[in-house]
Design a protein around this motif. Structure first.
Motif, PDB file in Angstrom:
ATOM      1  N   SER A 181      -1.107 -81.052  77.965  1.00  0.00           N
ATOM      2  CA  SER A 181      -1.542 -82.043  78.948  1.00  0.00           C
ATOM      3  C   SER A 181      -2.455 -81.374  79.975  1.00  0.00           C
ATOM      4  O   SER A 181      -2.722 -81.930  81.030  1.00  0.00           O
ATOM      5  CB  SER A 181      -0.331 -82.661  79.654  1.00  0.00           C
ATOM      6  OG  SER A 181       0.462 -81.661  80.270  1.00  0.00           O
ATOM      7  N   SER A 182      -2.916 -80.165  79.631  1.00  0.00           N
ATOM      8  CA  SER A 182      -3.800 -79.415  80.514  1.00  0.00           C
ATOM      9  C   SER A 182      -4.785 -78.634  79.658  1.00  0.00           C
ATOM     10  O   SER A 182      -4.788 -78.735  78.430  1.00  0.00           O
ATOM     11  CB  SER A 182      -2.988 -78.454  81.390  1.00  0.00           C
ATOM     12  OG  SER A 182      -2.407 -77.436  80.584  1.00  0.00           O
ATOM     13  N   LEU A 183      -5.592 -77.808  80.302  1.00  0.00           N
ATOM     14  CA  LEU A 183      -6.601 -77.052  79.560  1.00  0.00           C
ATOM     15  C   LEU A 183      -6.001 -75.877  78.803  1.00  0.00           C
ATOM     16  O   LEU A 183      -6.594 -75.391  77.837  1.00  0.00           O
ATOM     17  CB  LEU A 183      -7.681 -76.543  80.524  1.00  0.00           C
ATOM     18  CG  LEU A 183      -8.407 -77.611  81.342  1.00  0.00           C
ATOM     19  CD1 LEU A 183      -9.558 -76.985  82.116  1.00  0.00           C
ATOM     20  CD2 LEU A 183      -8.900 -78.749  80.463  1.00  0.00           C
ATOM     21  N   PHE A 184      -4.826 -75.404  79.213  1.00  0.00           N
ATOM     22  CA  PHE A 184      -4.232 -74.235  78.563  1.00  0.00           C
ATOM     23  C   PHE A 184      -4.020 -74.485  77.077  1.00  0.00           C
ATOM     24  O   PHE A 184      -4.402 -73.670  76.229  1.00  0.00           O
ATOM     25  CB  PHE A 184      -2.911 -73.876  79.243  1.00  0.00           C
ATOM     26  CG  PHE A 184      -2.252 -72.645  78.665  1.00  0.00           C
ATOM     27  CD1 PHE A 184      -2.503 -71.402  79.214  1.00  0.00           C
ATOM     28  CD2 PHE A 184      -1.406 -72.731  77.572  1.00  0.00           C
ATOM     29  CE1 PHE A 184      -1.918 -70.256  78.682  1.00  0.00           C
ATOM     30  CE2 PHE A 184      -0.806 -71.599  77.034  1.00  0.00           C
ATOM     31  CZ  PHE A 184      -1.065 -70.356  77.589  1.00  0.00           C
ATOM     32  N   GLY A 185      -3.371 -75.595  76.742  1.00  0.00           N
ATOM     33  CA  GLY A 185      -3.104 -75.890  75.340  1.00  0.00           C
ATOM     34  C   GLY A 185      -4.380 -76.072  74.542  1.00  0.00           C
ATOM     35  O   GLY A 185      -4.459 -75.662  73.378  1.00  0.00           O
ATOM     36  N   ALA A 186      -5.393 -76.679  75.155  1.00  0.00           N
ATOM     37  CA  ALA A 186      -6.667 -76.875  74.470  1.00  0.00           C
ATOM     38  C   ALA A 186      -7.314 -75.534  74.128  1.00  0.00           C
ATOM     39  O   ALA A 186      -7.848 -75.337  73.029  1.00  0.00           O
ATOM     40  CB  ALA A 186      -7.609 -77.706  75.347  1.00  0.00           C
ATOM     41  N   GLN A 187      -7.263 -74.602  75.078  1.00  0.00           N
ATOM     42  CA  GLN A 187      -7.837 -73.278  74.844  1.00  0.00           C
ATOM     43  C   GLN A 187      -7.100 -72.551  73.725  1.00  0.00           C
ATOM     44  O   GLN A 187      -7.716 -71.928  72.859  1.00  0.00           O
ATOM     45  CB  GLN A 187      -7.780 -72.458  76.139  1.00  0.00           C
ATOM     46  CG  GLN A 187      -8.680 -72.972  77.236  1.00  0.00           C
ATOM     47  CD  GLN A 187      -8.410 -72.304  78.577  1.00  0.00           C
ATOM     48  OE1 GLN A 187      -7.269 -71.979  78.912  1.00  0.00           O
ATOM     49  NE2 GLN A 187      -9.461 -72.102  79.360  1.00  0.00           N
ATOM     50  N   LEU A 188      -5.769 -72.637  73.733  1.00  0.00           N
ATOM     51  CA  LEU A 188      -4.985 -71.940  72.720  1.00  0.00           C
ATOM     52  C   LEU A 188      -5.210 -72.544  71.341  1.00  0.00           C
ATOM     53  O   LEU A 188      -5.407 -71.813  70.357  1.00  0.00           O
ATOM     54  CB  LEU A 188      -3.503 -71.985  73.086  1.00  0.00           C
ATOM     55  CG  LEU A 188      -2.562 -71.261  72.121  1.00  0.00           C
ATOM     56  CD1 LEU A 188      -2.888 -69.768  72.059  1.00  0.00           C
ATOM     57  CD2 LEU A 188      -1.100 -71.471  72.536  1.00  0.00           C
ATOM     58  N   ALA A 189      -5.182 -73.870  71.246  1.00  0.00           N
ATOM     59  CA  ALA A 189      -5.407 -74.527  69.959  1.00  0.00           C
ATOM     60  C   ALA A 189      -6.782 -74.180  69.406  1.00  0.00           C
ATOM     61  O   ALA A 189      -6.940 -73.929  68.199  1.00  0.00           O
ATOM     62  CB  ALA A 189      -5.258 -76.038  70.112  1.00  0.00           C
ATOM     63  N   ALA A 190      -7.780 -74.141  70.266  1.00  0.00           N
ATOM     64  CA  ALA A 190      -9.140 -73.799  69.823  1.00  0.00           C
ATOM     65  C   ALA A 190      -9.197 -72.356  69.331  1.00  0.00           C
ATOM     66  O   ALA A 190      -9.796 -72.065  68.289  1.00  0.00           O
ATOM     67  CB  ALA A 190     -10.126 -74.014  70.967  1.00  0.00           C
TER      68      ALA A 190
END
Length: 344
Positions: A181-190
């Motif tokens: 629900s934040s940018l952290f997960g998006a960065q890790l998934a990418a």
């Protein structure tokens, strides 16, 4: 449902994306936990029979109205009563567990129900500070999340980690999803080349920025269950659909009151009347923001809102969270939005 980010692909407007379900195993008013789980089983059996793509359960603790504290147990039960639908965690809160324990749990499920098990992973605690203490964990465990995800991947790939091999688990290639629900997960998934699921059903603020970051920085990766060559995005939406639009709207209003009672209890139990009095204040505005991506109304209204949401986010899949407290409306929402009714 308010406007969401513009779609990067105008052609996405001409197709309807797959629908999946998120079941919080909510304990309704006057229900026992056992009764609520019986409702969840009925939902799973129906979703299996009509073509929903997947059904996920989220790990929550110390919440008297949510009975999904043990997703692996729920998944096993529901898998035994279904035959087709994919079942998974949306998600397991990995800081609460060792990667080995989760590899063994979901590896067991994958061996029992081949090709039907998913594993979404979150970094949030899924509970409060008291829960961390009871689980013998600390908030600092969240700092190990990226390394824990990689360790989990290694177990599922069959690699020995610190001299330990996950049995069951090794070689099962359980598909992993990063929840966020934040940018952290998006960065890790990418960075890991994993699918990304955004919790826009309760935390919509960073949706546009997170999806943009994930798509921009995505790096294809060889995964145990195959190569993910392009970004894969799932977005969540709260749904309440009913033949009577006013009834649907009232269910949303009641859900907001319940959420205010949970979030702003001020150290005591707010009455419904006290919570209702806060609807027009800052507390109500906060709840309204949490439910920004709620699709509410008649079936036609809700489908139109969901189509627009999918188009504007470029989502590959929508995961729907039925919210109505009234069991008739709750189940009716899932019935009326079922894939055969939406042209799938």
């Amino acid at each position: 449902m308010t406007d969401s980010p513009s779609s990067p692909d105008p052609l996405v407007r001409d197709r309807r994306v797959p629908f999946s379900l998120l079941d919080l195993a909510q304990v309704g008013g006057g229900e026992s936990v056992g009764e609520s789980l019986a409702h969840s089983r009925r939902l799973a059996e129906f979703a299996d029979s009509v073509g929903y793509r997947r059904l996920w359960y989220a790990e929550h603790h110390n919440m008297p109205t949510i009975a999904s504290a043990a997703p692996a147990v729920l998944i096993s039960h529901m898998a035994a009563h279904t035959s087709r639908i994919r079942l998974g965690a949306g998600g397991v809160m990995l800081p609460n567990h060792s990667p080995l324990a989760i590899a063994e749990q979901f590896g067991t499920l994958a061996e029992l129900y081949p090709g039907r098990i998913d594993l979404g992973l979150g970094r949030a605690p899924g509970g409060d500070a008291a829960t961390f203490t009871a689980l013998r964990r600390t908030p600092a465990a969240a700092e190990n999340f990226p390394g824990d995800v990689v360790e989990l991947q290694r177990y599922f790939a069959g690699t020995s980690v610190h001299g330990v091999r996950a049995t069951p688990g090794a070689g099962t290639g359980v598909p992993l999803y990063i929840l966020g629900s934040s940018l952290f997960g998006a960065q890790l998934a990418a960075a890991l080349g994993l699918p990304y699921a955004f919790a826009s059903h309760f935390a919509p603020q960073a949706l546009e920025q997170a999806l943009s970051l994930y798509r921009r920085d995505f790096r294809p990766a060889e995964l145990p269950d195959g190569t993910l060559s392009r970004p894969s995005v799932m977005v969540a939406a709260t749904v309440i659909a009913d033949d009577d639009a006013d009834r649907a709207a009232e269910q949303l209003r009641q859900a907001k009151i319940a959420r205010i009672k949970f979030l702003f209890n001020r150290g005591r139990n707010l009455t419904s009347a006290e919570a209702e009095s806060l609807l027009d204040g800052p507390q109500g505005a906060q709840v309204d923001e949490m439910l920004r991506y709620a699709a509410v109304g008649t079936t036609a209204d809700v489908l139109a809102q969901l189509d627009a949401f999918a188009a504007r986010t470029g989502a590959d899949e929508l995961i729907l969270a039925p919210l109505a407290g009234d069991r008739e409306v709750w189940f009716g929402t899932v019935e009326t939005l079922a894939p055969p009714a939406v042209g799938r």
